[in-house]
Design a protein around this motif. Structure first.
Motif, PDB file in Angstrom:
ATOM      1  N   ASP A 215      12.259  26.672 -17.513  1.00 46.73           N
ATOM      2  CA  ASP A 215      11.651  27.466 -16.447  1.00 46.73           C
ATOM      3  C   ASP A 215      12.016  28.943 -16.485  1.00 46.73           C
ATOM      4  OD1 ASP A 215      14.290  27.021 -15.788  1.00 46.73           O
ATOM      5  OD2 ASP A 215      13.923  26.545 -13.693  1.00 46.73           O
ATOM      6  N   VAL A 219       9.619  29.746 -20.917  1.00 50.62           N
ATOM      7  CA  VAL A 219       8.364  30.294 -20.406  1.00 50.62           C
ATOM      8  C   VAL A 219       8.312  31.812 -20.600  1.00 50.62           C
ATOM      9  CG1 VAL A 219       9.121  30.621 -18.001  1.00 50.62           C
ATOM     10  CG2 VAL A 219       6.707  30.195 -18.510  1.00 50.62           C
ATOM     11  N   THR A 236      18.188  22.053 -19.277  1.00 52.22           N
ATOM     12  CA  THR A 236      17.037  21.161 -19.457  1.00 52.22           C
ATOM     13  C   THR A 236      17.382  19.973 -20.352  1.00 52.22           C
ATOM     14  OG1 THR A 236      15.505  23.019 -19.203  1.00 52.22           O
ATOM     15  CG2 THR A 236      14.630  21.014 -20.194  1.00 52.22           C
ATOM     16  N   ARG A 243       7.444  17.443 -18.570  1.00 55.98           N
ATOM     17  CA  ARG A 243       6.996  17.685 -17.197  1.00 55.98           C
ATOM     18  C   ARG A 243       6.374  19.068 -17.030  1.00 55.98           C
ATOM     19  NH1 ARG A 243      12.463  15.626 -14.036  1.00 55.98           N
ATOM     20  NH2 ARG A 243      12.681  13.608 -15.121  1.00 55.98           N
ATOM     21  N   HIS A 244       6.587  19.927 -18.003  1.00 53.16           N
ATOM     22  CA  HIS A 244       6.078  21.293 -17.922  1.00 53.16           C
ATOM     23  C   HIS A 244       4.738  21.410 -18.652  1.00 53.16           C
ATOM     24  CE1 HIS A 244       9.846  23.018 -16.284  1.00 53.16           C
ATOM     25  NE2 HIS A 244      10.411  22.048 -16.965  1.00 53.16           N
TER      26      HIS A 244
END
Length: 268
Positions: A215, A219, A236, A243-244
């Motif tokens: 996150d 990203v 992570t 899930r992303h």
């Protein structure tokens, strides 16, 4: 994009190179390989408490020798961003700062005057002890028209005793009291990545980002146009990756797995 060689690297610090003041296995070899091949790199951190000199000393105690000029913090990125924003205004301006020397020193070096009276900016960073008095002052300055800047959106930070409230949590408090959202400079804002790339004269299409958080690190790397390697030695976990809605280029167990990739990717 993947046809280009990787001739520059950006890497997060905590969870990638160090964990609770100890070097992660493979971290020293990774840095040595970059130096051996003469590849530009920067070690990044969203932590705005420490100066480059402080972080170099911290890394040395962990057994990692990283030159000061190879360290890039959200405090430095914030000071650079504000300097660019005030170019042409005839002066750098004034700032009311909540933070430690890493942030106040960076802003001072960038030409800003630190002030508690009618500041142009309220700049929020991390500190070991957030003061209710300082937060109250910040709220009043923002309500008075000061532009609200925060070094990073991290809501908690690590400590030996467990999580501590960090910049994002305090920013949320100020926002709740003022209705004003801050502009966050640090990860996941790709602005921090671009400022790091500029600092070493690198290009996104030939640079890879190594991080432990989907996150923030991953990203931000993707949005800045870089390839990315997620290491599973930090925040992570493997089952969280899917899930992303975005994916890193590589998923590896630790920085040790990146070491043999460095020369191979440099060849293209």
């Amino acid at each position: 994009m993947t046809d280009h060689p990787v001739d520059s690297w950006l890497t997060d610090m905590d969870g990638v190179l160090v964990q609770e003041q100890h070097a992660i296995e493979g971290a020293s070899q990774f840095l040595t390989e970059l130096e051996r091949l003469g590849l530009p790199y920067l070690v990044l951190t969203n932590n705005s408490i420490y100066s480059r000199r402080d972080l170099r000393a911290r890394l040395l105690t962990s057994g990692l020798d990283v030159p000061e000029e190879r360290i890039w913090t959200s405090a430095l990125a914030t000071a650079q961003f504000l300097a660019e924003q005030t170019t042409g205004e005839g002066r750098r301006g004034t700032a009311f700062v909540i933070g430690e020397f890493g942030l106040t020193g960076a802003l001072h070096e960038a030409g800003f005057v630190l002030s508690e009276r009618d500041p142009d900016f309220v700049v929020l960073g991390e500190t070991r002890t957030y003061s209710f008095t300082s937060i109250t002052q910040a709220i009043r300055h923002v309500l008075g028209g000061a532009r609200f800047i925060a070094t990073n959106p991290d809501t908690t930070g690590p400590s030996p005793d467990g999580p501590l409230p960090a910049t994002g949590s305090v920013a949320a408090l100020i926002t709740a009291a003022t209705g004003v959202q801050p502009y966050y400079v640090g990860k996941p804002n790709p602005l921090m990545m671009r400022s790091a790339l500029n600092a070493i004269g690198a290009h996104s299409e030939t640079t890879a980002m190594v991080g432990d958080r989907m996150d923030t690190d991953i990203v931000a790397g993707i949005e800045a146009g870089m390839r990315s390697a997620l290491v599973l030695s930090g925040v992570t976990q493997r089952d969280e990756v899917t899930r992303h809605p975005f994916r890193p280029t590589w998923v590896v167990d630790s920085i040790a797995d990146v070491v043999p990739m460095v020369e191979e990717l440099a060849r293209g």
